[in-house]
Design an enzyme around this catalytic site. Structure first.
Site, PDB file in Angstrom:
ATOM      1  N   LYS A 250       0.914  -1.359   0.023  1.00 33.59           N
ATOM      2  CA  LYS A 250       0.169   0.055  -0.097  1.00 33.59           C
ATOM      3  C   LYS A 250       0.888   1.241  -0.090  1.00 33.59           C
ATOM      4  CE  LYS A 250      -3.507   2.476   2.628  1.00 33.59           C
ATOM      5  NZ  LYS A 250      -4.430   2.314   3.736  1.00 33.59           N
TER       6      LYS A 250
ATOM      7  N   LYS B 180      -2.088  -1.490  -3.702  1.00 40.53           N
ATOM      8  CA  LYS B 180      -3.076  -0.428  -3.707  1.00 40.53           C
ATOM      9  C   LYS B 180      -2.184   0.803  -3.901  1.00 40.53           C
ATOM     10  CE  LYS B 180      -5.942   2.017  -0.714  1.00 40.53           C
ATOM     11  NZ  LYS B 180      -6.352   2.211   0.718  1.00 40.53           N
TER      12      LYS B 180
END
Ligand code: PBG
Length: 324
Positions: free
Chosen positions: A195, A248
């Site tokens: 992330k 992400k």
């Protein structure tokens, strides 16, 4: 094999043959739809930066849940917006917290939707950081204890899967242990493994009312410039027994999705984040882009890069189109 004997265009001549040789095909099974649950009663707030999405109070989610089921969407991921925030994010692991109540309510409404919960502290802390803050930074190991409590509390409420998005070191192992010790060894963990500290989360932070009140998230989320480090993060989570690993954001990170797909045996998820959604909507609104085509291209390319699952605010619109 070369021109003129070989002509690549032969297999593109009409829609029939293009359908036959297509390598990547989307399905509603690929999608996970994010839902924002807010404390209070009778609330359905449109989120201005994310057209078509709403903050719902638990008593108002019925309509949305039935629509998702009807469209053939299999899974939701829940984000909570509590009325009360504090230093320790206590609402994150409260039995009567908004997510805990939301999970129980969805369970009551249907058994045709797989319920995933986002496990993080940022929506619940007064400072908006993803854990316990000490000396101006998030304290890793103390945060692990809070995350374990939060994940356990979601599992107790009836969640099918938990998805930690905080980026603390060691969280997958700590949450796995907490779940196993309390009889939830059957609950999988989807790790937000790679992330990045991304500008594309902007609209989400409005939706979840969770922007950091000081500083940024760069001491825990990854530097967008780093590719090899994503595999390091993913390997750590694989070792700690994550069941699914996520990348992400999605669109500017297709190289990362591809790396993760090629170098692990786990299913790969990709989060098509709020900023990616908002950009398509904004450009479409200006008449600069065709919304449906851009949406389908974006989702197809994320899948082509290696994503088995896509968390996306486009889930409903894409499912409608796929249904024809
Ligand atoms: C919570 C969390 C965020 C998103 C998902 N979980 C925000 C953040 O890290 O700041 C972003 C999702 C999106 O932009 O759609 N940590």
């Amino acid at each position: 094999m070369k021109f003129p004997e070989l002509r690549a265009r032969r297999l593109r001549r009409n829609g029939l043959i293009r359908d036959m040789v297509r390598e990547t095909v989307l399905s509603p099974d690929d999608f996970i739809y994010p839902l924002f649950l807010i404390d209070g009663e009778n609330v359905k707030n449109p989120i201005p930066s994310m057209a078509g999405t709403f903050q719902y109070s638990v008593d108002r989610i019925e309509e949305e849940i039935y629509e998702l089921v009807e469209l053939g969407i299999k899974a939701v991921i829940l984000f909570g917006i509590p009325e009360h925030k504090d230093e320790l994010g206590t609402e994150a692991y409260a039995d009567e917290g908004v997510i805990q109540r939301g999970v129980r309510k969805i369970r009551e409404l249907t058994d045709r939707l797989y319920i995933i919960t986002d496990v993080c502290m940022c929506e619940y802390t007064s400072h908006g950081h993803c854990g316990l803050v000490e000396d101006g930074d998030v304290h890793n190991d103390k945060t692990l204890e809070l995350l374990a409590r939060e994940a356990l509390s979601h599992a107790r409420a009836g969640a099918d899967m938990v998805a930690p998005s905080d980026m603390m070191d060691g969280r997958i192992g700590r949450i796995r242990r907490a779940l196993d010790e309390k009889g939830f060894s059957h609950i999988p963990i989807m790790s937000y493994a790679a992330k990045y500290a991304s500008a594309f989360y902007g609209p989400f932070r409005d939706a979840a009312q969770s922007p950091p009140q000081f500083g940024d998230r760069k001491s825990y989320q990854m530097d967008p410039a780093n590719r090899r480090e994503a595999m390091k993060e993913v390997m750590l989570d694989v070792e700690e027994n994550a069941d699914i690993v996520m990348v992400k954001p999605a669109m500017p990170y297709l190289d990362i999705i591809s790396d993760v797909k090629q170098n692990t045996l786990l299913p790969v998820a990709a989060y098509n984040v709020s900023g990616e959604y908002a950009m398509v909507n904004a450009a479409a609104k200006m008449g600069w882009i065709d919304r449906e085509n851009a949406m389908m291209e974006m989702l197809t390319c994320i899948k082509r890069a290696g994503a088995d699952l896509i968390l996306t605010y486009f889930a409903k619109d894409a499912a409608k189109l796929l249904r024809g």
